[in-house]
Design an enzyme around this catalytic site. Structure first.
Site, mmCIF file in Angstrom:
data_model
loop_
_atom_site.group_PDB
_atom_site.id
_atom_site.type_symbol
_atom_site.label_atom_id
_atom_site.label_comp_id
_atom_site.label_asym_id
_atom_site.label_seq_id
_atom_site.Cartn_x
_atom_site.Cartn_y
_atom_site.Cartn_z
ATOM 1 N N GLY A 15 0.839 -1.216 0.000
ATOM 2 C CA GLY A 15 0.000 0.000 0.000
ATOM 3 C C GLY A 15 0.863 1.250 0.000
ATOM 4 O O GLY A 15 1.900 1.289 0.662
ATOM 5 N N ARG A 76 0.990 -4.937 -5.708
ATOM 6 C CA ARG A 76 1.171 -6.201 -5.003
ATOM 7 C C ARG A 76 1.421 -7.243 -6.083
ATOM 8 O O ARG A 76 0.796 -7.194 -7.137
ATOM 9 C CB ARG A 76 -0.049 -6.503 -4.141
ATOM 10 N N ASP A 107 5.929 -5.277 6.006
ATOM 11 C CA ASP A 107 6.528 -6.586 6.299
ATOM 12 C C ASP A 107 6.562 -7.510 5.086
ATOM 13 O O ASP A 107 7.537 -8.224 4.863
ATOM 14 C CB ASP A 107 5.729 -7.281 7.410
ATOM 15 N N THR A 129 4.209 2.326 5.683
ATOM 16 C CA THR A 129 2.814 1.894 5.762
ATOM 17 C C THR A 129 2.066 2.799 6.730
ATOM 18 O O THR A 129 2.602 3.159 7.778
ATOM 19 C CB THR A 129 2.660 0.422 6.227
ATOM 20 N N ASP A 131 -0.234 1.842 8.485
ATOM 21 C CA ASP A 131 -0.780 1.003 9.556
ATOM 22 C C ASP A 131 0.066 0.977 10.834
ATOM 23 O O ASP A 131 -0.425 0.555 11.878
ATOM 24 C CB ASP A 131 -0.953 -0.449 9.066
ATOM 25 N N ASP A 133 2.224 -1.058 11.611
ATOM 26 C CA ASP A 133 2.225 -2.432 12.126
ATOM 27 C C ASP A 133 3.534 -3.171 11.842
ATOM 28 O O ASP A 133 3.531 -4.360 11.541
ATOM 29 C CB ASP A 133 1.034 -3.209 11.525
ATOM 30 N N ARG A 175 -5.631 -2.287 8.641
ATOM 31 C CA ARG A 175 -5.599 -3.740 8.407
ATOM 32 C C ARG A 175 -5.872 -4.457 9.730
ATOM 33 O O ARG A 175 -6.850 -4.143 10.371
ATOM 34 C CB ARG A 175 -4.262 -4.154 7.812
HETATM 35 P P1 ADP Z 1 3.234 -4.783 2.742
HETATM 36 O O1 ADP Z 1 4.610 -4.700 2.185
HETATM 37 O O2 ADP Z 1 2.613 -3.444 2.934
HETATM 38 O O3 ADP Z 1 3.155 -5.688 3.959
HETATM 39 P P2 ADP Z 1 2.067 -6.898 1.124
HETATM 40 O O4 ADP Z 1 1.943 -7.873 2.258
HETATM 41 O O5 ADP Z 1 0.933 -6.792 0.159
HETATM 42 O O6 ADP Z 1 2.296 -5.411 1.617
HETATM 43 O O7 ADP Z 1 3.417 -7.257 0.343
HETATM 44 C C1 ADP Z 1 3.831 -6.494 -0.754
HETATM 45 C C2 ADP Z 1 4.481 -7.386 -1.762
HETATM 46 O O8 ADP Z 1 5.664 -7.970 -1.203
HETATM 47 C C3 ADP Z 1 3.660 -8.565 -2.231
HETATM 48 O O9 ADP Z 1 2.722 -8.227 -3.227
HETATM 49 C C4 ADP Z 1 4.724 -9.492 -2.785
HETATM 50 O O10 ADP Z 1 5.132 -9.086 -4.077
HETATM 51 C C5 ADP Z 1 5.885 -9.242 -1.816
HETATM 52 N N1 ADP Z 1 5.890 -10.312 -0.802
HETATM 53 C C6 ADP Z 1 5.000 -10.504 0.189
HETATM 54 N N2 ADP Z 1 5.273 -11.631 0.880
HETATM 55 C C7 ADP Z 1 6.358 -12.169 0.288
HETATM 56 C C8 ADP Z 1 7.135 -13.365 0.523
HETATM 57 N N3 ADP Z 1 6.843 -14.215 1.507
HETATM 58 N N4 ADP Z 1 8.189 -13.589 -0.288
HETATM 59 C C9 ADP Z 1 8.503 -12.740 -1.284
HETATM 60 N N5 ADP Z 1 7.811 -11.614 -1.566
HETATM 61 C C10 ADP Z 1 6.758 -11.328 -0.784
HETATM 62 O O1 F6P Z 2 -1.718 -1.348 4.455
HETATM 63 C C1 F6P Z 2 -2.324 -0.133 4.152
HETATM 64 C C2 F6P Z 2 -3.794 -0.328 3.923
HETATM 65 O O2 F6P Z 2 -4.367 0.932 3.599
HETATM 66 C C3 F6P Z 2 -4.564 -0.968 5.087
HETATM 67 O O3 F6P Z 2 -4.854 -0.059 6.119
HETATM 68 C C4 F6P Z 2 -5.766 -1.517 4.372
HETATM 69 O O4 F6P Z 2 -6.265 -2.651 5.040
HETATM 70 C C5 F6P Z 2 -5.231 -1.904 3.012
HETATM 71 O O5 F6P Z 2 -4.015 -1.197 2.824
HETATM 72 C C6 F6P Z 2 -6.177 -1.590 1.874
HETATM 73 O O6 F6P Z 2 -5.631 -2.101 0.723
HETATM 74 P P1 F6P Z 2 -6.206 -1.782 -0.747
HETATM 75 O O7 F6P Z 2 -5.659 -0.441 -1.141
HETATM 76 O O8 F6P Z 2 -5.684 -2.890 -1.568
HETATM 77 O O9 F6P Z 2 -7.689 -1.736 -0.641
#
Ligand code: ADP
Ligand code: F6P
Length: 324
Positions: A15, A76, A107, A129, A131, A133, A175
């Protein structure tokens, strides 16, 4: 001997968050100051796999420190969670001469950076982020702006809620985490704050609280509901039926993710962006930048991902006393 870094790649992933542009600007300018080449990777890991890679010069990051969103775009990418996708990503970095990648995200994005590091591409993560978190850090890029945006919106809802003597349930993002909800709950003087970390599903308590407050002459009742609990619209219907108090639900949604970053988000994101470049130049890899107890620090990504954090018990406790 530490690997020499000549070319740095930078991407934003997951995000978006206000302040990401300030971080990108700092990465580009610090890299240039250190005599390095710098490449922007568009649309996170998805853009890496599509080879959407552009050279970045000093002027490419002009006039962006004050803008929300991310000029590199974000995405993503499911493919990058696979071993094949990760190997392809590392090969593409090598093909483009990228020795180190700075990943701005949460993360999930750090897990991607961890995988790239294991495949020989030095990586540094920057927490981005709204969040908040991410366990290793007390600060993440965008939280301050998002919390301020939500706070201002909630003030507006409160005005109309008071005029109509209503109960308002206002749902904020986060989230699975309740940081925006807790901060706004305190900043907006909400009568109730519902956090995923604390929710006990006892709606009768809420109903009783609304009825008691009404008897004491309170003209509104603001409930901040975290996205991790959700269901604000159905909750509003049940509460109205049980209390007889007109109740409305407002879901703030994506407006919380946009807008011009606050001073704090600009300054902290700039500091973290520059620091990430400095760490790469020192030969460090598989690390994430954080902010703890007044200092900008860095952690091993594996250790950072294993850390856990909760919301402040003390702030949650006092929020109940302060909203009387
Ligand atoms: P955030 O980084 O905000 O936690 P996401 O969980 O959507 O957001 O992760 C962002 C991107 O990071 C994912 O779309 C994917 O491309 C990559 N990613 C997430 N988990 C993994 C993983 N276990 N191994 C490799 N890449 C990952
Ligand atoms: O991680 C940031 C965030 O805005 C969260 O607060 C929310 O749950 C999520 O992303 C929303 O994701 P999307 O933009 O895919 O609807």
């Amino acid at each position: 001997m530490a690997k020499e870094i000549n070319t740095i790649g930078v991407l934003t992933s997951g995000g978006d968050a206000p302040g990401m542009n300030a971080a990108i600007r700092a990465v580009v300018r610090e890299a240039i100051a250190k005599g390095k080449q710098i490449k922007g990777i568009k649309r996170g890991y998805a853009g890496l796999l599509q080879e959407e890679i552009v050279d970045m010069k000093q002027q490419d990051v002009s006039d962006i420190i004050q803008r929300g969103g991310t000029i590199l775009q974000t995405a993503r990418c499911l493919e990058f969670t696979t071993e094949e996708g990760q190997k392809k990503g590392a090969e593409i970095c090598k093909k483009h001469g990228i020795d180190g990648v700075i990943v701005i995200g949460g993360d999930g994005s750090f897990k991607g950076a961890q995988k790239l590091a294991a495949l020989g591409i030095n990586t540094i993560g920057i927490p981005g982020t709204i969040d908040l978190d991410i366990a290793c850090t007390e600060y993440t890029i965008g939280f301050d702006t998002a919390a301020n945006t939500a706070m201002e919106a909630i003030d507006k809802v409160r005005d109309t809620s008071t005029s109509h003597e209503r109960c308002s349930i206002i749902e904020v993002m986060g989230r699975g985490a309740g940081y925006i909800a807790l901060w706004c709950g305190i900043a907006n003087g909400a009568e109730d704050i519902l956090l995923p970390e604390k929710y006990d599903y006892d709606e009768q308590k809420l109903v009783n609280h609304i009825i008691e407050n009404r008897k004491r002459g309170k003209q509104h009742h603001i409930i901040i509901n975290a996205e991790g609990i959700g269901h604000s619209a159905s909750m509003a219907k049940r509460i109205e039926a049980a209390t007889g108090v007109e109740t409305r639900a407002t879901i703030l949604g994506h407006m919380q993710r946009g807008g011009s970053p606050t001073c704090k988000d600009r300054v902290y994101a700039s500091t973290m962006g520059a620091m990430a470049v400095d760490l790469l130049c020192e030969g460090k890899s598989n690390r994430v930048v954080g902010y703890r107890q007044g200092n900008f620090v860095d952690f091993d990504i594996d250790e950072a991902l294993a850390m856990r954090k909760g919301i402040s018990e003390y702030q949650y406790l006092i929020s109940k006393n302060l909203s009387i």
